[in-house]
Design an enzyme around this catalytic site. Sequence first.
Site, mmCIF file in Angstrom:
data_model
loop_
_atom_site.group_PDB
_atom_site.id
_atom_site.type_symbol
_atom_site.label_atom_id
_atom_site.label_comp_id
_atom_site.label_asym_id
_atom_site.label_seq_id
_atom_site.Cartn_x
_atom_site.Cartn_y
_atom_site.Cartn_z
ATOM 1 N N LYS A 1 83.218 58.091 11.510
ATOM 2 C CA LYS A 1 81.787 58.349 11.471
ATOM 3 C C LYS A 1 81.337 58.974 12.793
ATOM 4 O O LYS A 1 80.812 60.059 12.814
ATOM 5 C CB LYS A 1 80.997 57.063 11.198
ATOM 6 C CG LYS A 1 81.480 56.266 9.984
ATOM 7 C CD LYS A 1 81.122 56.928 8.664
ATOM 8 C CE LYS A 1 81.928 56.442 7.480
ATOM 9 N NZ LYS A 1 81.758 55.060 7.102
ATOM 10 N N TRP B 1 78.212 48.087 2.449
ATOM 11 C CA TRP B 1 79.397 47.751 3.250
ATOM 12 C C TRP B 1 79.409 46.273 3.614
ATOM 13 O O TRP B 1 80.469 45.641 3.632
ATOM 14 C CB TRP B 1 79.489 48.622 4.497
ATOM 15 C CG TRP B 1 79.686 50.073 4.168
ATOM 16 C CD1 TRP B 1 78.848 51.114 4.481
ATOM 17 C CD2 TRP B 1 80.784 50.653 3.427
ATOM 18 N NE1 TRP B 1 79.359 52.282 3.993
ATOM 19 C CE2 TRP B 1 80.537 52.042 3.348
ATOM 20 C CE3 TRP B 1 81.936 50.135 2.836
ATOM 21 C CZ2 TRP B 1 81.409 52.916 2.694
ATOM 22 C CZ3 TRP B 1 82.802 51.008 2.186
ATOM 23 C CH2 TRP B 1 82.540 52.374 2.128
ATOM 24 N N ASP C 1 80.516 45.028 12.075
ATOM 25 C CA ASP C 1 81.037 46.338 11.666
ATOM 26 C C ASP C 1 80.091 47.379 12.260
ATOM 27 O O ASP C 1 78.923 47.437 11.887
ATOM 28 C CB ASP C 1 81.043 46.403 10.128
ATOM 29 C CG ASP C 1 81.402 47.787 9.586
ATOM 30 O OD1 ASP C 1 81.606 48.721 10.384
ATOM 31 O OD2 ASP C 1 81.471 47.920 8.343
HETATM 32 C C1 LIG Z 1 82.270 54.168 6.046
HETATM 33 C C2 LIG Z 1 82.040 52.740 6.339
HETATM 34 C C3 LIG Z 1 82.966 51.756 5.967
HETATM 35 C C4 LIG Z 1 84.223 52.065 5.198
HETATM 36 O O1 LIG Z 1 85.117 52.702 6.008
HETATM 37 P P1 LIG Z 1 86.602 53.034 5.522
HETATM 38 O O2 LIG Z 1 87.228 53.463 6.792
HETATM 39 O O3 LIG Z 1 86.495 54.119 4.500
HETATM 40 O O4 LIG Z 1 87.199 51.801 4.964
HETATM 41 C C5 LIG Z 1 82.692 50.449 6.308
HETATM 42 N N1 LIG Z 1 81.585 50.120 6.974
HETATM 43 C C6 LIG Z 1 80.673 51.039 7.346
HETATM 44 C C7 LIG Z 1 79.458 50.612 8.090
HETATM 45 C C8 LIG Z 1 80.866 52.374 7.044
HETATM 46 O O5 LIG Z 1 79.961 53.284 7.403
#
Ligand SMILES: *Cc1c(COP(=O)(O)O)cnc(C)c1O
Length: 360
Positions: free
Chosen positions: A195, A101, A171
Amino acid sequence: MSRVYNFSAGPAVLPEEVLREAAEEMMDYRGCGMSVMEMSHRSKVFDEIIKEAEADLRDLMNIPDNYKVLFLQGGASQQFAAIPMNLMKNRKAGYIITGQWAKKAYQEAKIYGEAVELASSADKTFSYIPDCSDLPITEDMDYVYICENNTIYGTKFKELPDTKGKDLVADVSSCFLSEPVDVSRYAVIYGGVQKNIGPAGVVIAIIREDLITDDVLPGTPTMLKYKTQADNDSLYNTPPCYGIYICGKVFKWLKKMGGLEVMKQKNEEKAKILYDFLDESKMFKGTVASKDRSLMNVPFVTGNDELDAKFVKEAKAAGFENLKGHRSVGGMRASIYNAMPKEGVEKLVAFMKEFEEKNR
Ligand SMILES: *Cc1c(COP(=O)(O)O)cnc(C)c1O
């Protein structure tokens, strides 16, 4: 009705209490004769839902007044572009590459400016967090970017990097609300909610106010300009109303549980049960450096692909779902987010012990 123990990395388990409440309110939300799915995002009822959600989140995370809270769409992945578009005044930023990511965010930023790799753990398949105490950060960088919890590899920054005074962008998709954070140490904290908070379709971005300006990169779409969203309190266009409503319920649930300090203790307790077993097992092994272990995503392997597959299959039959590791790394991964009860982890470990005895 039968519910499984769902170890999915995302979309993931939600608190049963929240699902039950949402079910009760499905046909008639608090006497207004319709579902939250059916109402105008400009209605008084929805206005209360979104305002209360924001107030509860501010309360939970102790968000300072000079930060805006935005409820956005497009997934965390959309922010990989929105961040450079809004923040890259000098067209230069530093990225710490700790997994897929972070790498995707870094690659996206390269479209808009100079994205510099400050550190990386790619040399050991992202199984650790690199030393971030003296990074090659230069004066002209607009920000330093991290993925704080690496969902796929199961590592977490236990300490934030020394950004040498530069703004930190994080993030936190897979560790959102898993423990207290000091919001003031970040310029932007953002994450997809699917998540650890709610249903897919909502991204929450917490942004320091001085960064929300009209000074964005040329060509930035109106919708991706933080100022558009901030000026309109996340209601520039139709927001993901139902998702925000469920997030609001999860915030209330977290407050009822005792807040983020209590969640942290619970999460540490749950993760310890699994990590302790992985440390003593002769069959199952954790895959990341102990000091960098995530409380949320726990990857492990037997070292034998066939045995891994057998384990995933038998676990599924026993009611433990979604234990297969990410397609890029294989093995297994148990995601044990806030809504996973301790009992789920205990039962998983009991099942793993039994499997080990039978397959020795
Ligand atoms: C799942 C995830 C993403 C991607 O998320 P989307 O909503 O599918 O774009 C980005 N960063 C992290 C840390 C993730 O776990």
